[in-house]
Design a protein around this motif. Structure first.
Motif: not given
Length: 312
Positions: A110-111, A138, A164, A166-167, A181, A183, A191-192, A194, A196
């Protein structure tokens, strides 16, 4: 097909909750591999009652937040978060799936906060020396792992193979499972962040272990819960009383009491979807017999339990 003891326990667990599922019909299951906040429990430096006894007598059920996913039909396993408890969590996941190989078929992160990605260290040359373990992240986290040691060494030695994501774009890992995923607002130093959405053959799951206040999110958590069958939501702190030595503005998680208030208008069946997770070491919900745990249950919600299993 032969089924192991953990698999038989799975069917029994589901039957206890009103779901009698023939073993041959079970395609995908989700296993709770950890419920605790990043730093674990007992927490380093904590002299409070919540941790004092645990240093001498650790609770084996207190693992850092993680979910496991098994596609029984395709003999595939997936892990959500790479925690400091990764070795034990992978072992539990593979045992549950009756699979002997060590690595899951993919790890979704997630981050970049310590409880969610630092377990990747166990895949390096000092430990497993993994070969191209699939790690889904991400873009910003991908760059972070590739350009900062010691994580960059995992990439260079091909211990991990970064994929990788993507949102809002679904990843179809098998014909039975889509993982999406999305945001969420959080402290994004490296990192960003997310959450899920996990979509199985018949049921779906929302997994948001870390988020700032619900009001900061562009989406409505009330509406998102209505779209899934289970929702594992950030419950780092039960209320502000736990935070007596930190600036609350630095850790703006939604309190459990705030989440319950926000979701109080949901019908009973919708409330039952909510399973609070990611408990700080101070959180009284770690004690199933606490008044706060009773309050959550009477409010119609649930607290996540280590090793709990759900059919998807």
């Amino acid at each position: 097909m032969k089924y192991s003891f953990p698999f038989i326990l799975l069917v029994s667990f589901l039957s206890c909750y009103g779901q009698t599922i023939p073993t041959g019909d079970l395609k995908v299951s989700l296993l709770v591999l950890g419920t605790v906040q990043d730093a674990g429990s007992p927490h380093i430096g904590c002299e409070k009652e919540c941790c004092a006894a645990l240093f001498d007598k650790p609770d084996p059920n207190r693992k850092v937040v993680s979910l496991g996913l098994v596609d029984h039909e395709n003999n595939k396993t997936y892990l959500f978060e790479a925690t400091p408890d990764l070795p034990r969590q992978i072992r539990l996941l593979q045992s549950h799936a009756s699979i002997e190989r060590t690595l899951p078929d993919g790890i979704f992160i997630t981050h970049a906060h310590i409880g969610h990605y630092t377990g990747l260290m166990h895949l390096g040359r000092e430990a497993l020396g993994a070969k191209k373990a699939k790690v889904y992240v991400m873009p910003k986290l991908k760059k972070f792992l590739e350009t900062n040691g010691p994580w960059s060494q995992l990439v260079e030695l091909e211990n991990i193979q970064i994929h990788q994501i993507e949102n809002e774009q679904a990843v179809s890992v098998t014909n039975n499972i889509d993982i999406i995923p999305f945001l969420v607002p959080h402290r994004d130093e490296f990192s960003e962040t997310v959450g899920y959405k996990i979509v199985g053959p018949s049921k779906s799951v929302l997994f948001i272990p870390d988020i700032d206040k619900w009001s900061k999110w562009k989406k409505s958590i009330v509406e998102e819960i209505k779209k899934v069958d289970y929702a594992f939501l950030d419950a780092t702190f039960f209320d502000a009383a736990e935070i007596d030595n930190r600036d609350i503005s630095e850790i703006p998680h939604p309190f459990v009491i705030e989440s319950m208030h926000l979701l109080k208008s949901l019908p009973p069946l919708e409330k039952k979807k909510v399973h609070f997770i990611h408990f700080n070491h101070t959180n009284p919900l770690l004690n199933a017999k606490s008044p706060q745990s009773d309050e959550v249950f009477k409010g119609g919600f649930r607290s996540s339990k280590f090793k709990a299993v759900f059919s998807l």
